[in-house]
Design a protein around this motif. Structure first.
Motif, PDB file in Angstrom:
ATOM      1  N   GLU A 210       5.397  31.481  62.762  1.00 40.91           N
ATOM      2  CA  GLU A 210       5.542  31.558  61.523  1.00 40.91           C
ATOM      3  C   GLU A 210       7.121  32.405  61.396  1.00 40.91           C
ATOM      4  OE1 GLU A 210       2.299  33.577  59.683  1.00 40.91           O
ATOM      5  OE2 GLU A 210       1.257  31.911  59.794  1.00 40.91           O
ATOM      6  N   GLU A 211       7.071  33.521  62.266  1.00 39.27           N
ATOM      7  CA  GLU A 211       8.123  34.409  62.362  1.00 39.27           C
ATOM      8  C   GLU A 211       9.333  33.337  62.704  1.00 39.27           C
ATOM      9  OE1 GLU A 211       7.814  37.851  64.668  1.00 39.27           O
ATOM     10  OE2 GLU A 211       6.487  38.647  63.114  1.00 39.27           O
ATOM     11  N   ARG A 212       9.087  32.652  63.766  1.00 38.16           N
ATOM     12  CA  ARG A 212      10.291  32.057  64.214  1.00 38.16           C
ATOM     13  C   ARG A 212      10.860  30.767  63.313  1.00 38.16           C
ATOM     14  NH1 ARG A 212       9.674  31.201  70.855  1.00 38.16           N
ATOM     15  NH2 ARG A 212       9.746  33.477  71.348  1.00 38.16           N
ATOM     16  N   GLU A 213       9.748  30.186  62.446  1.00 41.57           N
ATOM     17  CA  GLU A 213      10.308  29.262  61.459  1.00 41.57           C
ATOM     18  C   GLU A 213      11.277  29.899  60.520  1.00 41.57           C
ATOM     19  OE1 GLU A 213      10.856  25.747  59.195  1.00 41.57           O
ATOM     20  OE2 GLU A 213      10.397  26.169  61.513  1.00 41.57           O
ATOM     21  N   VAL A 214      10.810  31.195  60.206  1.00 38.62           N
ATOM     22  CA  VAL A 214      11.586  32.172  59.306  1.00 38.62           C
ATOM     23  C   VAL A 214      13.055  32.322  59.684  1.00 38.62           C
ATOM     24  CG1 VAL A 214      11.749  34.322  57.842  1.00 38.62           C
ATOM     25  CG2 VAL A 214       9.668  32.974  58.025  1.00 38.62           C
ATOM     26  N   LEU A 215      12.837  32.664  60.981  1.00 41.59           N
ATOM     27  CA  LEU A 215      14.163  33.139  61.792  1.00 41.59           C
ATOM     28  C   LEU A 215      15.110  31.854  61.769  1.00 41.59           C
ATOM     29  CD1 LEU A 215      13.139  35.205  64.727  1.00 41.59           C
ATOM     30  CD2 LEU A 215      14.447  36.013  62.703  1.00 41.59           C
ATOM     31  N   TYR A 216      14.536  30.594  61.974  1.00 43.38           N
ATOM     32  CA  TYR A 216      15.360  29.541  62.081  1.00 43.38           C
ATOM     33  C   TYR A 216      16.043  29.142  60.834  1.00 43.38           C
ATOM     34  CZ  TYR A 216      14.253  28.231  66.850  1.00 43.38           C
ATOM     35  OH  TYR A 216      14.102  28.225  68.330  1.00 43.38           O
ATOM     36  N   GLN A 217      15.347  29.202  59.816  1.00 39.54           N
ATOM     37  CA  GLN A 217      15.841  28.969  58.516  1.00 39.54           C
ATOM     38  C   GLN A 217      16.824  29.865  58.000  1.00 39.54           C
ATOM     39  OE1 GLN A 217      12.008  29.130  56.045  1.00 39.54           O
ATOM     40  NE2 GLN A 217      11.347  27.281  56.473  1.00 39.54           N
ATOM     41  N   GLN A 218      16.613  31.110  58.246  1.00 39.02           N
ATOM     42  CA  GLN A 218      17.672  32.176  57.771  1.00 39.02           C
ATOM     43  C   GLN A 218      18.893  31.978  58.541  1.00 39.02           C
ATOM     44  OE1 GLN A 218      16.490  36.412  57.729  1.00 39.02           O
ATOM     45  NE2 GLN A 218      14.336  35.631  56.769  1.00 39.02           N
ATOM     46  N   PHE A 219      18.542  31.658  60.073  1.00 37.12           N
ATOM     47  CA  PHE A 219      20.049  31.474  60.916  1.00 37.12           C
ATOM     48  C   PHE A 219      20.637  30.055  60.542  1.00 37.12           C
ATOM     49  CE2 PHE A 219      21.613  29.100  64.684  1.00 37.12           C
ATOM     50  CZ  PHE A 219      22.401  30.024  65.082  1.00 37.12           C
ATOM     51  N   MET A 220      19.883  28.978  60.111  1.00 36.82           N
ATOM     52  CA  MET A 220      20.736  27.824  59.428  1.00 36.82           C
ATOM     53  C   MET A 220      21.556  28.149  58.264  1.00 36.82           C
ATOM     54  SD  MET A 220      20.506  25.700  62.014  1.00 36.82           S
ATOM     55  CE  MET A 220      21.055  24.525  61.016  1.00 36.82           C
ATOM     56  N   ASP A 312      22.832  20.574  54.721  1.00 37.84           N
ATOM     57  CA  ASP A 312      22.137  21.430  55.354  1.00 37.84           C
ATOM     58  C   ASP A 312      20.621  20.718  56.177  1.00 37.84           C
ATOM     59  OD1 ASP A 312      23.700  23.519  54.969  1.00 37.84           O
ATOM     60  OD2 ASP A 312      22.546  24.470  53.420  1.00 37.84           O
ATOM     61  N   ALA A 313      20.331  19.719  55.359  1.00 33.99           N
ATOM     62  CA  ALA A 313      19.149  18.921  55.884  1.00 33.99           C
ATOM     63  C   ALA A 313      19.438  18.246  57.433  1.00 33.99           C
ATOM     64  CB  ALA A 313      18.674  17.712  54.949  1.00 33.99           C
ATOM     65  N   GLU A 349      20.827   7.318  58.801  1.00 37.87           N
ATOM     66  CA  GLU A 349      20.666   7.221  57.271  1.00 37.87           C
ATOM     67  C   GLU A 349      20.474   8.624  56.588  1.00 37.87           C
ATOM     68  OE1 GLU A 349      17.719   5.249  53.938  1.00 37.87           O
ATOM     69  OE2 GLU A 349      17.320   5.070  56.235  1.00 37.87           O
ATOM     70  N   LEU A 350      20.323   9.510  57.480  1.00 36.05           N
ATOM     71  CA  LEU A 350      20.167  11.042  56.964  1.00 36.05           C
ATOM     72  C   LEU A 350      21.602  11.374  56.578  1.00 36.05           C
ATOM     73  CD1 LEU A 350      18.292  13.415  56.495  1.00 36.05           C
ATOM     74  CD2 LEU A 350      18.944  14.133  58.858  1.00 36.05           C
ATOM     75  N   LEU A 351      22.640  11.175  57.368  1.00 38.47           N
ATOM     76  CA  LEU A 351      23.975  11.330  57.176  1.00 38.47           C
ATOM     77  C   LEU A 351      24.407  10.505  56.044  1.00 38.47           C
ATOM     78  CD1 LEU A 351      26.352  12.866  58.138  1.00 38.47           C
ATOM     79  CD2 LEU A 351      26.950  10.998  59.730  1.00 38.47           C
ATOM     80  N   ALA A 352      23.890   9.278  55.834  1.00 39.42           N
ATOM     81  CA  ALA A 352      24.517   8.688  54.880  1.00 39.42           C
ATOM     82  C   ALA A 352      23.948   8.826  53.714  1.00 39.42           C
ATOM     83  CB  ALA A 352      24.043   7.078  55.053  1.00 39.42           C
ATOM     84  N   ARG A 353      22.848   9.369  53.309  1.00 39.08           N
ATOM     85  CA  ARG A 353      22.074   9.983  52.150  1.00 39.08           C
ATOM     86  C   ARG A 353      22.933  11.583  51.709  1.00 39.08           C
ATOM     87  NH1 ARG A 353      17.802   8.055  49.962  1.00 39.08           N
ATOM     88  NH2 ARG A 353      16.891   6.111  50.999  1.00 39.08           N
ATOM     89  N   ASP A 357      24.613  12.289  48.665  1.00 41.53           N
ATOM     90  CA  ASP A 357      24.405  13.177  47.731  1.00 41.53           C
ATOM     91  C   ASP A 357      25.520  14.384  47.326  1.00 41.53           C
ATOM     92  OD1 ASP A 357      21.751  12.051  47.509  1.00 41.53           O
ATOM     93  OD2 ASP A 357      20.908  13.359  48.989  1.00 41.53           O
ATOM     94  N   ALA A 358      26.310  14.380  48.357  1.00 40.43           N
ATOM     95  CA  ALA A 358      27.682  15.298  48.228  1.00 40.43           C
ATOM     96  C   ALA A 358      28.873  14.845  47.543  1.00 40.43           C
ATOM     97  CB  ALA A 358      27.957  15.972  49.571  1.00 40.43           C
TER      98      ALA A 358
END
Length: 610
Positions: A210-220, A312-313, A349-353, A357-358
């Motif tokens: 859980e901590e690492r997931e929070v860290l990765y999210q804040q880092f990104m 960011d995705a 496709e992720l990059l295309a979307r 979206d931007a």
């Protein structure tokens, strides 16, 4: 593990003290412990363990606060479970200082006679062979029964102790022990101690995940603002989770844990260790869980990006990905056609979307079309209105984006038709409510090398230029290995959330194994494997041994093709008139090998006229 069944007599213990001869039946772990006890100068007639001062005890309880909190539920159960059983449960620090006791009140009271109590120091060097000290010294469960203890006064006890290891770096976090008088000792004590130890380890793993997931999210979030800047992410245990330059990734910093240091002291020391990089404490529920170090290089104002940035995705901090996303952000604001190429599973496709979206077209629809499935007799029905206004892809994409997926697989006889559609934008509308022409942006996706296909007349040159004003090529995952742990943890968190579970943590060995695998299916393959691990791995931590066999023992990579091999094959085919047997003979290879190479180079095999 020390076994109670190995019988040791009093005479064996006396003979060892007098002659140094070890009993034949003594377990190897116990034999090693007896020797350590003797060599440490422990007196066999010692009656009590040392008691640490109140100051030291307070420090040890502070250091083990996390372990004690995670063990609290098990200790409370022990209070009821072990009442009137002649046993007690003990929790000790890594250096064998007892920090908690629960169980039979009478046994707890009796334990004070030997300082088997909170504050007692049960290291082997202090009181000789005993469950707590021997488990800590050996790193394995220890069952020490009666005479197997080194000190005579302690031989009235039997102890079953289990070391609690950190689920990530396997360091000793503490010891769980079940102790009681020898004559009433429970035979299931070791099983109970191991169950409690495993419960604490699982709780540790969940917490770390859980901590690492929070860290990765804040880092990104910070990474998106500090593009092209060297950044390092460190957790509170001193493990480098990510380094944008891939120098320190997956390494542990000696003495890098925050421990009982003040936050500012820790951040300052880490900053000094990394050449003066600025440190920012990352928190969860107000408590420090990690640190991000940033090399500002004299620039103190971040690159601001709008909240909810679609890019960011697209996770990744590898230089190639960072540059690609920077360019994509610049392109998104225009309406020029974009061609995105890359291997299967790289995220085209992720990059295309994200670009859609931007863009200014984000208020319109994103309409994907599978170009590989288009045929001359069906293309009109897919692209144009046949069931009323807006039914065709071209009309549906008005004001939005028309995504031409796998455009390199489009049959040659459909390509002129599509070129005309893109040039004119006609919808063939029959209703006054729909536009006669559709205004849309074109984003095309392919896993093929379209410039080469154009050179070989497999793809129309004019269509290629119509769709490729801007070109992006996504790198394969094997070329951005430093992003693999970040992506893996992200996919684990996603899968765990969908399954209603806690996200497991990856050990260093697991991260290194994932980074060494070539990932032919790229991020899609990684996502699928992480989803399977969440479902099938019941533990809160994933080690290298838990990974699929294909990742642990990958097949040897195929040899790289010769740069001119493709041209030689085409030349041989032309000289042989398309006859495969003759072509294979000219090349000096088997016909089956020729077929394999044709598939590898994306060459169409002519009818075999053998």
């Amino acid at each position: 593990m020390v076994a109670r069944e190995r019988f040791v007599r009093k005479a064996d213990w006396v003979r060892f003290l007098e002659t140094g001869l070890l009993p034949d039946d003594l377990d190897p772990d116990l034999a090693a412990s007896w020797l350590r006890s003797r060599d440490s100068g422990v007196l066999p007639d010692r009656m009590t363990a040392p008691q640490v001062t109140d100051e030291v005890l307070l420090r040890k309880r502070t250091e083990t606060a996390e372990l004690r909190r995670l063990a609290r539920a098990a200790l409370l159960r022990a209070r009821a479970m072990l009442k009137d059983t002649g046993s007690m449960m003990i929790l000790a620090s890594p250096d064998c200082i007892i920090t908690e006791t629960e169980g039979d009140p009478g046994v707890i009271d009796t334990g004070r006679e030997n300082r088997l109590q909170i504050g007692g120091n049960w290291q082997e060097t202090s009181i000789g062979t005993n469950g707590i000290g021997t488990a800590a010294a050996s790193g394995r469960p220890a069952l020490v029964h009666g005479i197997q203890h080194f000190c005579e006064e302690i031989q009235r006890w039997s102890c079953a102790a289990v070391p609690v290891l950190d689920p990530v770096d396997r360091s000793l976090r503490g010891i769980v022990d079940i102790s009681g008088p020898t004559d009433v000792f429970l035979p299931q004590s070791m099983a109970l101690a191991m169950a409690v130890g495993d419960e604490i380890t699982q709780a540790l793993a969940r917490m770390i995940g859980e901590e690492r997931e929070v860290l990765y999210q804040q880092f990104m979030g910070r990474r998106a603002r500090w593009q092209n800047t060297h950044m390092i992410l460190i957790d509170r245990r001193g493990a480098v989770l990510h380094d944008t330059r891939a120098v320190w990734s997956n390494q542990a910093i000696q003495g890098g844990a925050i421990g009982d240091r003040r936050e500012d002291e820790w951040a300052g020391e880490m900053s000094d260790r990394f050449s003066g990089m600025d440190g920012e404490i990352l928190r969860r529920d107000g408590l420090p869980i990690g640190l991000v170090l940033t090399a500002y290089r004299g620039r103190r104002t971040p690159v601001e990006t709008p909240s909810g940035d679609p890019f960011d995705a697209f996770l990744g901090t590898a230089p190639a990905i960072v540059r690609l996303l920077e360019h994509a952000r610049c392109v998104a604001g225009s309406a020029v056609p974009v061609l995105i190429s890359g291997e299967t599973g790289t995220g085209k496709e992720l990059l295309a979307r994200a670009i859609h979206d931007a863009s200014a077209q984000r208020h319109g629809r994103y309409v994907p079309v599978n170009c590989g499935a288009l045929r001359a007799d069906s293309a009109a029905g897919v692209l144009f209105e046949t069931d009323g206004p807006g039914s065709g892809a071209v009309a549906a994409a008005h004001g939005g984006t028309l995504c031409l997926d796998e455009i390199g697989e489009m049959p040659a006889d459909v390509q002129p038709f599509l070129l005309r559609v893109l040039e004119d934008g006609l919808t063939r509308a029959r209703s006054p409510d729909a536009p006669e022409r559709s205004d849309f942006r074109v984003i095309a996706l392919t896993h093929r090398d379209l410039p080469r296909d154009v050179a070989e007349d497999r793809f129309r040159r004019d269509l290629f230029h119509r769709i490729s004003t801007i070109q992006f090529r996504l790198p394969p995952l094997r070329d951005r290995a430093e992003d693999i742990p970040l992506l893996a943890q992200h996919f684990l968190a996603q899968a765990a959330a969908e399954a209603g579970r806690q996200a497991p943590a990856l050990t260093r060995a697991a991260r290194e194994t994932l980074m060494a695998y070539p990932w032919p299916g790229n991020a899609r393959e990684l996502r699928n494997d992480m989803q399977a691990l969440v479902l099938f791995c019941g533990r809160g931590v994933i080690d290298a041994e838990d990974l699929p066999e294909k990742i642990r023992t990958p097949a040897a990579p195929l040899p790289r093709p010769e740069p001119d091999e493709r041209a030689r094959i085409l030349k041989a085919m032309a000289a042989s008139g398309g006859n495969m047997s003759a072509t294979a003979r000219r090349l000096g290879i088997a016909r089956s090998t020729l077929y394999t190479k044709l598939a590898a180079y994306g060459l169409t095999r002519p009818d075999d006229r053998t």
